[in-house]
Design an enzyme around this catalytic site. Sequence first.
Site, PDB file in Angstrom:
ATOM      1  N   LEU A 346       3.680  -5.746   5.048  1.00 18.85           N
ATOM      2  CA  LEU A 346       2.919  -6.768   5.782  1.00 18.85           C
ATOM      3  C   LEU A 346       1.968  -7.496   4.848  1.00 18.85           C
ATOM      4  O   LEU A 346       1.657  -8.654   5.032  1.00 18.85           O
ATOM      5  CB  LEU A 346       2.088  -6.115   6.888  1.00 18.85           C
ATOM      6  N   GLY A 347       1.491  -6.792   3.861  1.00 14.74           N
ATOM      7  CA  GLY A 347       0.542  -7.415   2.955  1.00 14.74           C
ATOM      8  C   GLY A 347       0.290  -6.497   1.778  1.00 14.74           C
ATOM      9  O   GLY A 347       0.531  -5.282   1.849  1.00 14.74           O
ATOM     10  N   GLY A 350      -5.786  -5.397  -3.002  1.00 14.64           N
ATOM     11  CA  GLY A 350      -6.485  -4.628  -4.006  1.00 14.64           C
ATOM     12  C   GLY A 350      -6.557  -3.160  -3.672  1.00 14.64           C
ATOM     13  O   GLY A 350      -6.674  -2.318  -4.530  1.00 14.64           O
ATOM     14  N   PHE A 351      -6.493  -2.855  -2.428  1.00  8.48           N
ATOM     15  CA  PHE A 351      -6.638  -1.486  -1.991  1.00  8.48           C
ATOM     16  C   PHE A 351      -5.292  -0.785  -1.899  1.00  8.48           C
ATOM     17  O   PHE A 351      -5.203   0.420  -1.900  1.00  8.48           O
ATOM     18  CB  PHE A 351      -7.281  -1.490  -0.614  1.00  8.48           C
ATOM     19  N   VAL A 354       0.243  -2.536   2.809  1.00  8.09           N
ATOM     20  CA  VAL A 354       0.329  -2.241   4.232  1.00  8.09           C
ATOM     21  C   VAL A 354       1.751  -2.490   4.712  1.00  8.09           C
ATOM     22  O   VAL A 354       2.328  -3.549   4.446  1.00  8.09           O
ATOM     23  CB  VAL A 354      -0.630  -3.127   5.056  1.00  8.09           C
ATOM     24  N   ASP A 467     -17.115  -5.805   5.542  1.00  6.95           N
ATOM     25  CA  ASP A 467     -16.111  -6.768   5.092  1.00  6.95           C
ATOM     26  C   ASP A 467     -15.574  -7.609   6.245  1.00  6.95           C
ATOM     27  O   ASP A 467     -14.369  -7.711   6.447  1.00  6.95           O
ATOM     28  CB  ASP A 467     -14.988  -6.053   4.335  1.00  6.95           C
TER      29      ASP A 467
END
Length: 663
Positions: A346-347, A350-351, A354, A467
């Site tokens: 889905l995306g 930086g973390f 997903v 955030d």
Amino acid sequence: MLFLFLGLLAPSAATDGDQFLYTGFAGANLTLDGAATVTAAGLVELTNGSTHQKGHAFHPAPLRLRGSPKGTVRSFSVAFVFAIVSGYLDFSTHGLALVVAPGIKSLSTALTDQYMGLTNAKDDGKDTNHMLAVELDTVQNIEFKDMNANHVGIDINTLTSLQSNETGYYHDNNGSFQNLSLISREAMQVWVDYDGEATQINVTIAPLAMVKPKRPLISYIYNLSTVLAEPSYIGFSSATGPGNSRHYVLGWSFGMNKPAPVIDIAKLPKLPQLGSKPRSKVLEITLPIASAALVLTVGIAVVLLVRRRLRYTELREDWESEFGPHRFAYKDLFHATKGFKDKHLLGAGGFGMVYRGELQKSRVEVAVKKVSHGSKQGMKEFIAEIVSIGRIRHRNLVQLLGYCRRKDELILVYDYMSNGSLDKYLYSEEDGLTTLDWAQRFRIIKGVASGLHFLHERWEKVVIHRDIKTSNVLLDKEMNGRLGDFGLAKLYEHGANPQTTRVVGTTGYLAPELVRTGKATPLTDVFAFGTFMLEVTCGQRPIKQDEQGNQFLLVDWVLQHWHNGSLLEVVDPKLRGEHNSDEVRFVLQIGLLCAHPSATARPSMQQVLQYLDGETLLPEMTRADLSFNMLALLQRKGLHVMSWPCSSTMVSAGTISDLSGGR
Ligand SMILES: *[C@@H]1O[C@H](CO)[C@@H](O)[C@H](O)[C@H]1NC(C)=O
Ligand SMILES: *[C@@H]1O[C@H](CO)[C@@H](O)[C@H](O)[C@H]1NC(C)=O
Ligand SMILES: *[C@@H]1O[C@H](CO)[C@@H](O)[C@H](O)[C@H]1NC(C)=O
Ligand SMILES: *[C@@H]1O[C@H](CO)[C@@H](O)[C@H](O)[C@H]1NC(C)=O
Ligand SMILES: *[C@@H]1O[C@H](CO)[C@@H](O)[C@H](O)[C@H]1NC(C)=O
Ligand SMILES: *[C@@H]1O[C@H](CO)[C@@H](O)[C@H](O)[C@H]1NC(C)=O
Ligand SMILES: *[C@@H]1O[C@H](CO)[C@@H](O)[C@H](O)[C@H]1NC(C)=O
């Protein structure tokens, strides 16, 4: 004459008008800009490991592309050796490109992140770019229709590739395809060949030790005579986003109307030795803070670390027993996402990544977020907080369903939000995405306000989200706005004093006092929420860019209109005037109040809700109340607007934006 002669004897580059060869770049006469440097070892380092930067390195002399002024672009051939060295093992931003363009100056307004130092939001796709790029792209960007996070593409005037393929090569003997990983930290060689008569561009890539494979990875017909300008220059462009990658070029050769000279691999400079430990993917934008504050931070961090250690023993029992039953088996998640296939992505951010998945037993749709996490100690605290947050239920918050741990990897499972993230509706020009009307936007704003109010004031602890932004607001089936991604959230006891931490969040949403003191409070969330309200109403990103490429803040722009009495002119033109002017004016005013540089002037979320619900009248705002210029204020504090805010597929500092979004 003597000078000309000496010039030809330049140490590492054998060069004439139609050919050059760099075996390493020590002493080479390159044109550099941005972060690009030539290292002592003789490597071109396009980006140096800082985030959100770009770098260019160009051959100084123009190419003699055409035989005669009106002639067609002749055949040419390029070879180069590059390496991408990310601080993380399985993630890197954003990539590197070989580029032919009117000059290094023509790239000066290009942006970092997904724009790879090649274009910007305004110019991408324009014929006037006169640009050919071969991109080695390590991030999947939906905006540019990227196929995955490891591809090679041919770009003409835009980052949306005309053709791209998974990185790899075809074996000469049996024709089978062998994939390569761009971010393997291994040096690799690329060949780009253009046939002027057949107007065919070939791109081939192979491991360093290998001779050029016969079959190119990409072979694409395009008449470059219709694209490239006179004069044109050749060079490299690279940009980082939230990741701290370094992009290197080790050697490079070029031939006009003849093959590029062979690069002697044995003579190439060596890549720097890597630190032994790959870093975790948890990213944080550390903003420049006065050094005194820094010393203080270090001191407090030490105290905090000691205190956290002690807290573990308690928390560990807590979360294991509380959350044990909700722990997912890796096997189930693996099956749910069909093995974390790219198709389910889905995306990327930086973390981490997903993925969309469907749990086999319950057939429940979930969003699965993979976070690589090196530090064991940080992990425990992180899980404890995540588990705590998992108990929160609110119709305007994305539900965290559970987690799973595997070696250095943390996996979070969230409710899947079928309508994706809000920013896509505001900014995507993709077909089929309807613009949200005013009523929907107003409802989303109220919903998110209600979710945030719950986090700040209604739950057993104070949760500071840290955030808030449009890409972290997801839309459920009924198009309700839900605040998601608690990856950066901090929990406090009610009445406790928030601690100083490293500044994280996204540029454009950071309250001035947060940058100054490093203290995230409910009021720093309110600031971000104010920016969010303006963004949703104006359909504009928090940092705007004008025709000349100057950046300025949305808040300042709206404020200027407020002062001029032309507030309604800021409303998103996509609404085509179909909105309730009173509501719009009202939301913009609350937005300005929330985004006030002075924390004491901002309302609490409780008050914001009361204003929005019409339970309390908005205080009369005077010119004096709102006489500020945020940008000037931030710059005075030594903070610069660093980068164009990331697109939805990109990340903010430290979080993946599309937490459970996607369509
Ligand atoms: C990269 O270069 C910039 C200046 O261009 C410097 O401020 C920064 O500290 C450097 N980053 C690293 C990781 O060396
Ligand atoms: C570098 O290249 C430029 C452009 O060809 C030229 O003008 C300049 O004199 C060169 N400098 C050196 C030190 O060779
Ligand atoms: C490369 O891309 C082309 C066009 O999209 C496609 O036809 C071809 O199968 C791809 N090759 C590989 C190896 O993916
Ligand atoms: C093709 O050849 C390469 C190198 O000789 C070998 O590694 C690979 O396994 C072969 N693939 C097939 C499908 O035979
Ligand atoms: C090549 O692709 C396979 C299957 O998609 C994957 O498992 C493997 O890790 C890839 N290899 C590299 C070097 O990327
Ligand atoms: C490009 O590749 C094709 C084979 O796919 C080959 O026929 C052609 O000669 C190549 N062109 C150049 C310029 O290398
Ligand atoms: C390529 O474009 C140039 C300029 O438009 C034209 O003169 C030339 O004939 C074209 N070449 C081919 C092969 O179409």
